[in-house]
Design a protein around this motif. Structure first.
Motif, PDB file in Angstrom:
ATOM      1  N   ASP A  87       0.817  -1.214   0.000  1.00 12.99           N
ATOM      2  CA  ASP A  87       0.000   0.000   0.000  1.00 12.99           C
ATOM      3  C   ASP A  87       0.856   1.272   0.000  1.00 12.99           C
ATOM      4  O   ASP A  87       0.450   2.301  -0.550  1.00 12.99           O
ATOM      5  CB  ASP A  87      -0.931   0.015   1.221  1.00 12.99           C
ATOM      6  CG  ASP A  87      -2.011  -1.057   1.136  1.00 12.99           C
ATOM      7  OD1 ASP A  87      -2.256  -1.555   0.021  1.00 12.99           O
ATOM      8  OD2 ASP A  87      -2.599  -1.393   2.179  1.00 12.99           O
ATOM      9  N   ASP A  88       2.039   1.195   0.614  1.00 11.82           N
ATOM     10  CA  ASP A  88       2.865   2.392   0.792  1.00 11.82           C
ATOM     11  C   ASP A  88       3.940   2.565  -0.282  1.00 11.82           C
ATOM     12  O   ASP A  88       4.449   3.674  -0.478  1.00 11.82           O
ATOM     13  CB  ASP A  88       3.550   2.362   2.165  1.00 11.82           C
ATOM     14  CG  ASP A  88       2.551   2.460   3.319  1.00 11.82           C
ATOM     15  OD1 ASP A  88       1.429   2.929   3.069  1.00 11.82           O
ATOM     16  OD2 ASP A  88       2.884   2.054   4.443  1.00 11.82           O
ATOM     17  N   ALA A  89       4.318   1.485  -0.965  1.00 16.86           N
ATOM     18  CA  ALA A  89       5.436   1.552  -1.899  1.00 16.86           C
ATOM     19  C   ALA A  89       5.054   2.334  -3.158  1.00 16.86           C
ATOM     20  O   ALA A  89       3.917   2.256  -3.633  1.00 16.86           O
ATOM     21  CB  ALA A  89       5.885   0.146  -2.286  1.00 16.86           C
ATOM     22  N   PRO A  90       6.012   3.070  -3.741  1.00 18.03           N
ATOM     23  CA  PRO A  90       5.720   3.847  -4.950  1.00 18.03           C
ATOM     24  C   PRO A  90       5.548   2.988  -6.193  1.00 18.03           C
ATOM     25  O   PRO A  90       4.941   3.423  -7.177  1.00 18.03           O
ATOM     26  CB  PRO A  90       6.942   4.762  -5.074  1.00 18.03           C
ATOM     27  CG  PRO A  90       8.049   4.018  -4.380  1.00 18.03           C
ATOM     28  CD  PRO A  90       7.382   3.298  -3.243  1.00 18.03           C
ATOM     29  N   ASP A  91       6.091   1.773  -6.194  1.00 19.44           N
ATOM     30  CA  ASP A  91       5.946   0.873  -7.341  1.00 19.44           C
ATOM     31  C   ASP A  91       6.047  -0.564  -6.845  1.00 19.44           C
ATOM     32  O   ASP A  91       6.425  -0.827  -5.700  1.00 19.44           O
ATOM     33  CB  ASP A  91       7.006   1.158  -8.411  1.00 19.44           C
ATOM     34  CG  ASP A  91       8.416   1.059  -7.864  1.00 19.44           C
ATOM     35  OD1 ASP A  91       8.865  -0.078  -7.599  1.00 19.44           O
ATOM     36  OD2 ASP A  91       9.068   2.107  -7.675  1.00 19.44           O
ATOM     37  N   ALA A  92       5.716  -1.497  -7.727  1.00 23.55           N
ATOM     38  CA  ALA A  92       5.611  -2.896  -7.319  1.00 23.55           C
ATOM     39  C   ALA A  92       6.972  -3.506  -6.979  1.00 23.55           C
ATOM     40  O   ALA A  92       7.071  -4.322  -6.060  1.00 23.55           O
ATOM     41  CB  ALA A  92       4.937  -3.715  -8.415  1.00 23.55           C
ATOM     42  N   PHE A  93       8.037  -3.121  -7.702  1.00 22.71           N
ATOM     43  CA  PHE A  93       9.331  -3.726  -7.385  1.00 22.71           C
ATOM     44  C   PHE A  93       9.843  -3.233  -6.040  1.00 22.71           C
ATOM     45  O   PHE A  93      10.445  -3.996  -5.279  1.00 22.71           O
ATOM     46  CB  PHE A  93      10.367  -3.431  -8.477  1.00 22.71           C
ATOM     47  CG  PHE A  93      11.553  -4.365  -8.408  1.00 22.71           C
ATOM     48  CD1 PHE A  93      11.537  -5.567  -9.091  1.00 22.71           C
ATOM     49  CD2 PHE A  93      12.666  -4.068  -7.631  1.00 22.71           C
ATOM     50  CE1 PHE A  93      12.613  -6.461  -9.014  1.00 22.71           C
ATOM     51  CE2 PHE A  93      13.738  -4.939  -7.544  1.00 22.71           C
ATOM     52  CZ  PHE A  93      13.713  -6.140  -8.236  1.00 22.71           C
ATOM     53  N   THR A  94       9.592  -1.980  -5.711  1.00 19.80           N
ATOM     54  CA  THR A  94       9.961  -1.480  -4.389  1.00 19.80           C
ATOM     55  C   THR A  94       9.205  -2.238  -3.309  1.00 19.80           C
ATOM     56  O   THR A  94       9.754  -2.562  -2.248  1.00 19.80           O
ATOM     57  CB  THR A  94       9.660   0.027  -4.284  1.00 19.80           C
ATOM     58  OG1 THR A  94      10.398   0.728  -5.285  1.00 19.80           O
ATOM     59  CG2 THR A  94      10.047   0.572  -2.906  1.00 19.80           C
ATOM     60  N   ALA A  95       7.930  -2.552  -3.577  1.00 19.62           N
ATOM     61  CA  ALA A  95       7.145  -3.355  -2.636  1.00 19.62           C
ATOM     62  C   ALA A  95       7.758  -4.750  -2.484  1.00 19.62           C
ATOM     63  O   ALA A  95       7.845  -5.286  -1.376  1.00 19.62           O
ATOM     64  CB  ALA A  95       5.703  -3.459  -3.101  1.00 19.62           C
ATOM     65  N   LEU A  96       8.191  -5.337  -3.605  1.00 17.18           N
ATOM     66  CA  LEU A  96       8.813  -6.655  -3.562  1.00 17.18           C
ATOM     67  C   LEU A  96      10.097  -6.616  -2.729  1.00 17.18           C
ATOM     68  O   LEU A  96      10.337  -7.493  -1.894  1.00 17.18           O
ATOM     69  CB  LEU A  96       9.126  -7.130  -4.984  1.00 17.18           C
ATOM     70  CG  LEU A  96       9.844  -8.481  -5.098  1.00 17.18           C
ATOM     71  CD1 LEU A  96       8.970  -9.600  -4.573  1.00 17.18           C
ATOM     72  CD2 LEU A  96      10.233  -8.750  -6.549  1.00 17.18           C
ATOM     73  N   GLU A  97      10.909  -5.597  -2.946  1.00 21.16           N
ATOM     74  CA  GLU A  97      12.143  -5.454  -2.165  1.00 21.16           C
ATOM     75  C   GLU A  97      11.821  -5.347  -0.675  1.00 21.16           C
ATOM     76  O   GLU A  97      12.472  -5.989   0.166  1.00 21.16           O
ATOM     77  CB  GLU A  97      12.917  -4.217  -2.619  1.00 21.16           C
ATOM     78  CG  GLU A  97      13.549  -4.355  -3.992  1.00 21.16           C
ATOM     79  CD  GLU A  97      14.280  -3.094  -4.407  1.00 21.16           C
ATOM     80  OE1 GLU A  97      15.392  -3.204  -4.953  1.00 21.16           O
ATOM     81  OE2 GLU A  97      13.744  -1.981  -4.163  1.00 21.16           O
ATOM     82  N   GLY A  98      10.828  -4.534  -0.351  1.00 22.02           N
ATOM     83  CA  GLY A  98      10.451  -4.375   1.043  1.00 22.02           C
ATOM     84  C   GLY A  98       9.972  -5.672   1.660  1.00 22.02           C
ATOM     85  O   GLY A  98      10.307  -5.991   2.812  1.00 22.02           O
ATOM     86  N   PHE A  99       9.200  -6.436   0.899  1.00 21.63           N
ATOM     87  CA  PHE A  99       8.703  -7.707   1.405  1.00 21.63           C
ATOM     88  C   PHE A  99       9.843  -8.687   1.650  1.00 21.63           C
ATOM     89  O   PHE A  99       9.890  -9.355   2.690  1.00 21.63           O
ATOM     90  CB  PHE A  99       7.695  -8.321   0.434  1.00 21.63           C
ATOM     91  CG  PHE A  99       7.297  -9.721   0.818  1.00 21.63           C
ATOM     92  CD1 PHE A  99       6.409  -9.940   1.850  1.00 21.63           C
ATOM     93  CD2 PHE A  99       7.832 -10.820   0.155  1.00 21.63           C
ATOM     94  CE1 PHE A  99       6.047 -11.230   2.230  1.00 21.63           C
ATOM     95  CE2 PHE A  99       7.482 -12.107   0.515  1.00 21.63           C
ATOM     96  CZ  PHE A  99       6.588 -12.312   1.562  1.00 21.63           C
ATOM     97  N   VAL A 100      10.776  -8.801   0.705  1.00 22.00           N
ATOM     98  CA  VAL A 100      11.860  -9.780   0.845  1.00 22.00           C
ATOM     99  C   VAL A 100      12.784  -9.396   1.998  1.00 22.00           C
ATOM    100  O   VAL A 100      13.180 -10.255   2.801  1.00 22.00           O
ATOM    101  CB  VAL A 100      12.641  -9.917  -0.478  1.00 22.00           C
ATOM    102  CG1 VAL A 100      13.824 -10.853  -0.296  1.00 22.00           C
ATOM    103  CG2 VAL A 100      11.728 -10.438  -1.581  1.00 22.00           C
ATOM    104  N   HIS A 101      13.123  -8.124   2.102  1.00 22.85           N
ATOM    105  CA  HIS A 101      13.940  -7.703   3.251  1.00 22.85           C
ATOM    106  C   HIS A 101      13.185  -7.957   4.552  1.00 22.85           C
ATOM    107  O   HIS A 101      13.776  -8.363   5.560  1.00 22.85           O
ATOM    108  CB  HIS A 101      14.301  -6.218   3.130  1.00 22.85           C
ATOM    109  CG  HIS A 101      15.427  -5.944   2.182  1.00 22.85           C
ATOM    110  ND1 HIS A 101      16.748  -6.223   2.488  1.00 22.85           N
ATOM    111  CD2 HIS A 101      15.439  -5.414   0.930  1.00 22.85           C
ATOM    112  CE1 HIS A 101      17.520  -5.877   1.471  1.00 22.85           C
ATOM    113  NE2 HIS A 101      16.753  -5.390   0.515  1.00 22.85           N
ATOM    114  N   GLY A 102      11.878  -7.729   4.530  1.00 27.28           N
ATOM    115  CA  GLY A 102      11.074  -7.992   5.715  1.00 27.28           C
ATOM    116  C   GLY A 102      11.033  -9.464   6.070  1.00 27.28           C
ATOM    117  O   GLY A 102      11.096  -9.839   7.240  1.00 27.28           O
TER     118      GLY A 102
END
Length: 223
Positions: A87-102
């Motif tokens: 919901d917060d990420a500016p694009d889908a790949f940034t969301a993916l990066e955030g999820f994997v680091h999380g």
């Protein structure tokens, strides 16, 4: 009349205290399971939670019930956090990066051994929790591939394997050493997932069903 009010007012506080104690036990158990494995003495978990052994056993009749609560808690946290990241990420790949680091921070690599050794992976609550997580992970990947930022030959199972394998420290490495480098090395791998792809991967994309089959049939600790 005053005494009655006092008694009525005490119950919610007791329920709140019980909820907090249960949450502290689950959090302490998760840390201890990651550090020592699921066979860690329950006395150690009680000590980490800052409660007595009797309090622990009031909430959890046995070790299997405690493991079950930890697994459900981790799956729920991952699904909630992944949704918030999307919901917060500016694009889908940034969301993916955030999820994997999380996922590395949530120690997802320690989850599958708990599932394979201690849990009935076909239990309805476990299946429901995994389904919720699967939907979020699949959505992140689908959006990233649709926007053209994630290479097309990657599946949800590839992402989960990547996160769990990198999260595991090398033999002989201390937790401090591993934690220092893990996100650096993870970002290197994530950069390799970006489109356009520069190589052809062998085999086929790993699905979440592949992971479930692996967890169901693996030896303890070998998911």
């Amino acid at each position: 009349m005053v005494a009655q009010t006092t008694v009525r007012g005490a119950a919610p506080r007791l329920r709140a205290d019980a909820t907090r104690n249960r949450e502290r036990i689950v959090a302490a158990a998760q840390e201890a399971f990651i550090e020592f494995g699921a066979d860690v003495p329950l006395d150690e978990i009680a000590r980490r939670a800052g409660i007595g052994n009797a309090t622990l056993y009031r909430h959890f009749a046995d070790r299997r019930e405690l493991v079950r609560s930890v697994v459900l808690s981790v799956l729920a946290t991952m699904a909630e956090e992944a949704k918030a990241i999307m919901d917060d990420a500016p694009d889908a790949f940034t969301a993916l990066e955030g999820f994997v680091h999380g996922a590395v921070e949530w120690k997802v690599g320690a989850l599958c051994p708990l599932l394979s050794e201690w849990m009935d992976v076909a239990e309805p609550d476990i299946l429901a929790a995994r389904d919720r997580l699967d939907i979020v992970v699949g959505s992140v990947i689908e959006h990233a591939q649709t926007e053209g930022s994630l290479r097309s030959d990657i599946g949800p199972g590839d992402i989960m394997i990547l996160a769990s394998q990198i999260a595991r420290p090398l033999p002989g490495a201390t937790t401090v050493d591993h934690d220092y480098f893990v996100h650096r090395h993870l970002q290197l791998v994530l950069d390799g997932l970006r489109a356009p792809q520069r190589s052809t991967l062998p085999g086929r994309p790993a699905t979440l069903e592949d992971l479930r089959a692996g967890c169901a049939g693996s030896r303890p600790g070998h998911c």
